[in-house]
Design a protein around this motif. Structure first.
Motif, PDB file in Angstrom:
ATOM      1  N   SER A   1      -9.903   0.296 -13.730  1.00 39.30           N
ATOM      2  CA  SER A   1     -10.967  -0.257 -12.885  1.00 39.30           C
ATOM      3  C   SER A   1     -10.315  -1.014 -11.733  1.00 39.30           C
ATOM      4  CB  SER A   1     -11.876  -1.209 -13.682  1.00 39.30           C
ATOM      5  OG  SER A   1     -11.172  -2.400 -14.001  1.00 39.30           O
ATOM      6  N   GLY A   2     -11.131  -1.357 -10.743  1.00 34.41           N
ATOM      7  CA  GLY A   2     -10.621  -2.154  -9.627  1.00 34.41           C
ATOM      8  C   GLY A   2     -10.082  -3.490 -10.113  1.00 34.41           C
ATOM      9  N   LEU A   3     -10.803  -4.113 -11.020  1.00 37.58           N
ATOM     10  CA  LEU A   3     -10.353  -5.413 -11.517  1.00 37.58           C
ATOM     11  C   LEU A   3      -9.051  -5.303 -12.295  1.00 37.58           C
ATOM     12  CD1 LEU A   3     -13.531  -7.429 -12.547  1.00 37.58           C
ATOM     13  CD2 LEU A   3     -11.925  -7.902 -10.713  1.00 37.58           C
TER      14      LEU A   3
ATOM     15  N   ILE B   1      -6.369  -5.418  -9.718  1.00 34.09           N
ATOM     16  CA  ILE B   1      -6.150  -6.774  -9.187  1.00 34.09           C
ATOM     17  C   ILE B   1      -5.385  -7.603 -10.225  1.00 34.09           C
ATOM     18  CG2 ILE B   1      -7.272  -8.911  -8.414  1.00 34.09           C
ATOM     19  CD1 ILE B   1      -9.531  -7.163  -7.264  1.00 34.09           C
TER      20      ILE B   1
ATOM     21  N   TYR C   1     -14.370 -11.100  -3.329  1.00 27.62           N
ATOM     22  CA  TYR C   1     -15.191 -10.416  -4.331  1.00 27.62           C
ATOM     23  C   TYR C   1     -15.327 -11.315  -5.562  1.00 27.62           C
ATOM     24  CZ  TYR C   1     -16.735  -6.842  -7.622  1.00 27.62           C
ATOM     25  OH  TYR C   1     -17.434  -6.122  -8.570  1.00 27.62           O
TER      26      TYR C   1
ATOM     27  N   GLU D   1      -9.529  -9.663   1.970  1.00 25.53           N
ATOM     28  CA  GLU D   1     -10.526  -8.627   1.733  1.00 25.53           C
ATOM     29  C   GLU D   1     -11.240  -8.448   3.065  1.00 25.53           C
ATOM     30  OE1 GLU D   1     -12.695  -9.725  -1.934  1.00 25.53           O
ATOM     31  OE2 GLU D   1     -14.316  -8.636  -0.944  1.00 25.53           O
TER      32      GLU D   1
ATOM     33  N   ASP E   1      -7.370  -6.107  -0.335  1.00 23.61           N
ATOM     34  CA  ASP E   1      -8.385  -5.309  -1.029  1.00 23.61           C
ATOM     35  C   ASP E   1      -9.080  -4.476   0.043  1.00 23.61           C
ATOM     36  OD1 ASP E   1     -10.703  -4.297  -2.195  1.00 23.61           O
ATOM     37  OD2 ASP E   1     -10.977  -6.036  -3.500  1.00 23.61           O
TER      38      ASP E   1
ATOM     39  N   THR F   1     -11.077  -1.880  -0.361  1.00 19.43           N
ATOM     40  CA  THR F   1     -12.143  -1.081  -0.974  1.00 19.43           C
ATOM     41  C   THR F   1     -13.222  -0.681   0.027  1.00 19.43           C
ATOM     42  OG1 THR F   1     -11.790  -2.136  -3.113  1.00 19.43           O
ATOM     43  CG2 THR F   1     -13.947  -1.126  -2.760  1.00 19.43           C
ATOM     44  N   TRP F   2     -13.623  -1.614   0.884  1.00 20.11           N
ATOM     45  CA  TRP F   2     -14.755  -1.334   1.774  1.00 20.11           C
ATOM     46  C   TRP F   2     -14.370  -0.455   2.954  1.00 20.11           C
ATOM     47  CZ3 TRP F   2     -19.151  -5.364   2.477  1.00 20.11           C
ATOM     48  CH2 TRP F   2     -19.634  -5.739   1.203  1.00 20.11           C
TER      49      TRP F   2
ATOM     50  N   SER G   1     -10.888  -0.686  -5.425  1.00 21.70           N
ATOM     51  CA  SER G   1     -11.775  -0.247  -6.484  1.00 21.70           C
ATOM     52  C   SER G   1     -12.130   1.182  -6.097  1.00 21.70           C
ATOM     53  CB  SER G   1     -13.035  -1.120  -6.557  1.00 21.70           C
ATOM     54  OG  SER G   1     -13.984  -0.470  -7.388  1.00 21.70           O
TER      55      SER G   1
ATOM     56  N   THR H   1     -13.738   3.103  -7.785  1.00 22.40           N
ATOM     57  CA  THR H   1     -15.117   3.262  -8.261  1.00 22.40           C
ATOM     58  C   THR H   1     -16.066   3.541  -7.086  1.00 22.40           C
ATOM     59  OG1 THR H   1     -14.604   1.531  -9.872  1.00 22.40           O
ATOM     60  CG2 THR H   1     -16.929   2.066  -9.561  1.00 22.40           C
ATOM     61  N   LYS H   2     -15.703   3.031  -5.916  1.00 27.26           N
ATOM     62  CA  LYS H   2     -16.618   3.029  -4.778  1.00 27.26           C
ATOM     63  C   LYS H   2     -16.457   4.311  -3.953  1.00 27.26           C
ATOM     64  CE  LYS H   2     -17.390  -0.969  -6.604  1.00 27.26           C
ATOM     65  NZ  LYS H   2     -16.763  -2.207  -6.202  1.00 27.26           N
TER      66      LYS H   2
ATOM     67  N   GLY I   1     -12.631   3.064 -11.460  1.00 26.27           N
ATOM     68  CA  GLY I   1     -11.193   3.207 -11.240  1.00 26.27           C
ATOM     69  C   GLY I   1     -10.663   2.147 -10.306  1.00 26.27           C
TER      70      GLY I   1
ATOM     71  N   LEU J   1     -21.442   0.196  -4.679  1.00 30.70           N
ATOM     72  CA  LEU J   1     -21.468   0.698  -3.307  1.00 30.70           C
ATOM     73  C   LEU J   1     -20.610   1.957  -3.200  1.00 30.70           C
ATOM     74  CD1 LEU J   1     -18.537  -0.476  -1.536  1.00 30.70           C
ATOM     75  CD2 LEU J   1     -19.471  -2.374  -2.830  1.00 30.70           C
TER      76      LEU J   1
END
Ligand SMILES: *Cc1c(COP(=O)(O)O)cnc(C)c1O
Length: 388
Positions: free
Chosen positions: A92-94, A97, A117, A160, A189, A191-192, A211, A213-214, A224, A343
């Motif tokens: 996972s993203g976490l 991290i 986050y 981030e 980070d 992710t976005w 992450s 996951t996004k 992920g 997201l």
């Protein structure tokens, strides 16, 4: 482990140099399966791999926590997309991290943005705090404040950008320079933005984290996390943390992420085009107090976003006129936006952040965060208009 690293560096150097990201996203995720010539990647569920008579490992594979063909393919592709040399896929993203914090030792200080986050801040404070990691936060858009917040034991500055949920933009290059002047690492980070819109390693950051996951997965059906670096020492340390920490991503989940990555540049292009039009529409609407989107000229860090991003992304937040009740009411009237967290999927989502983050959150109560999908933008705008 050395063999593994060399292999990735050689693969990257010869195969992927100078490719555009759309091509890279396809090429770097092709397995070139030698058993059957399968075009779509096979899934290797095997946890263990056969040794040769002399005890060696003919395929460089031992056990799936250490390495697995699907994870290897994903990591090779992640490194290529971010111009890195070493990449690591996590459950996972976490978890990714968490692996980065495990690079530190008791007594080290981490400096984060004041709107990091939410769950990541909880992880560092509540899980690593009692183990001796010191944490403080600062407005990551203010370089002078960042300099003043650095302590003698600061070992990591964590950015981030765009941030969640206010879409504040931090100057990656300037902050990486500040970190390096102070003997600290700079982690981002991303992710976005994803490597489609922003490549932090090229801007001087030491670590980029996702992450997946996004946007990488892109279909809201797999968790992920990922880390990419371009430094051998960091790569060796992270490989050890990944293998012995054990929070690896499963073969099937790696397969889903590499499958998602093939269309990521296309999806993000479509989602960003939609988001821009929605941001423009909402920023002139009488029922909206303000729109947080780095693509708008009115955004306080619009110029920095223009400098370090290829485009402005598909996330935005809006503040409706009124209070929490007005925000909930607006969200509930929408027909095409699902009210849910997360997201980066193909479907548009909307979320009231403050009620997720809890009473201590500084997020405005009238704020709704929108993850724009790939639906037709006219339908999305019509839906927003009727709900307002
Ligand atoms: C979702 C998210 C995370 C956490 O990732 P998980 O995959 O949910 O563990 C971390 N950072 C950002 C910016 C995110 O959006």
């Amino acid at each position: 482990m050395l063999l593994y690293n060399l292999q990735i560096i050689i693969d990257l150097a010869f195969q992927f140099l100078f490719m555009n990201i759309e091509t890279l996203a396809i090429q770097s995720t092709q397995m070139h399966d030698k058993n059957a010539g399968a075009v779509a990647t096979p899934i290797y569920l095997s946890t263990t791999f056969e040794r040769a008579e002399d005890g060696t490992f003919p395929h460089n594979l031992i056990y799936s926590r250490i390495d697995n063909p699907n994870r290897h393919l994903l990591e090779k592709s992640l490194a290529a997309l971010d111009n890195g040399t070493h990449a690591f896929a996590f459950a996972s993203g976490l978890a990714s991290i968490s692996a980065i914090i495990q690079l530190l030792k008791a007594g080290d200080h981490v400096l984060i943005g004041d709107d990091m986050y939410y769950a990541a801040a909880v992880l560092i404070k509540d899980i690593y705090g009692p183990l001796g990691i010191q944490l403080s936060s600062v407005d990551m858009t203010d370089l002078e404040k960042i300099k003043k917040s650095i302590l003698p034991n600061t070992k990591l500055i964590w950015i981030e950008t765009p941030s969640n949920p206010l879409l504040k933009i931090s100057d990656i290059k300037a902050i990486a320079d500040i970190a390096h002047e102070n003997n600290a690492l700079c982690g981002v980070d991303n992710t976005w933005a994803t490597p489609v819109l922003q490549r932090p390693l090229d801007l001087g950051a030491d670590i980029v984290q996702y992450s997946t996951t996004k946007y990488f997965g892109g279909h809201s059906d797999v968790l992920g996390g990922a880390i990419v670096v371009k430094n051998n020492d960091l790569g060796e340390k992270l490989k050890k943390i990944q293998v012995f920490g054990g929070a690896v991503q499963s073969a099937f989940d790696c397969w889903l992420i590499t499958r998602g990555m093939k269309t990521m540049p296309l999806r993000i292009k479509a989602q960003t085009e939609n988001a821009k039009k929605i941001a423009e529409f909402l920023s002139t609407h009488s029922k909206i107090k303000c729109v947080h989107y780095p693509g708008l000229q009115s955004h306080p860090q619009h110029e920095i976003a223009k400098k370090q991003m290829k485009d402005f992304g598909a996330m935005l937040s809006i503040e409706v006129n009124g209070n929490q009740e007005n925000a909930f009411k607006m969200a509930s009237k929408l027909k095409l936006f699902t009210s849910a967290t997360s997201l980066g999927g193909v479907e548009s989502l909307i979320e009231h952040r403050k009620s997720v983050e809890g009473v201590n959150s500084a997020t405005p109560e009238n704020l709704l965060r929108i993850s724009v999908g790939i639906e037709h933008v006219d339908d999305l705008i019509e839906d927003l208009d009727q709900a307002l």
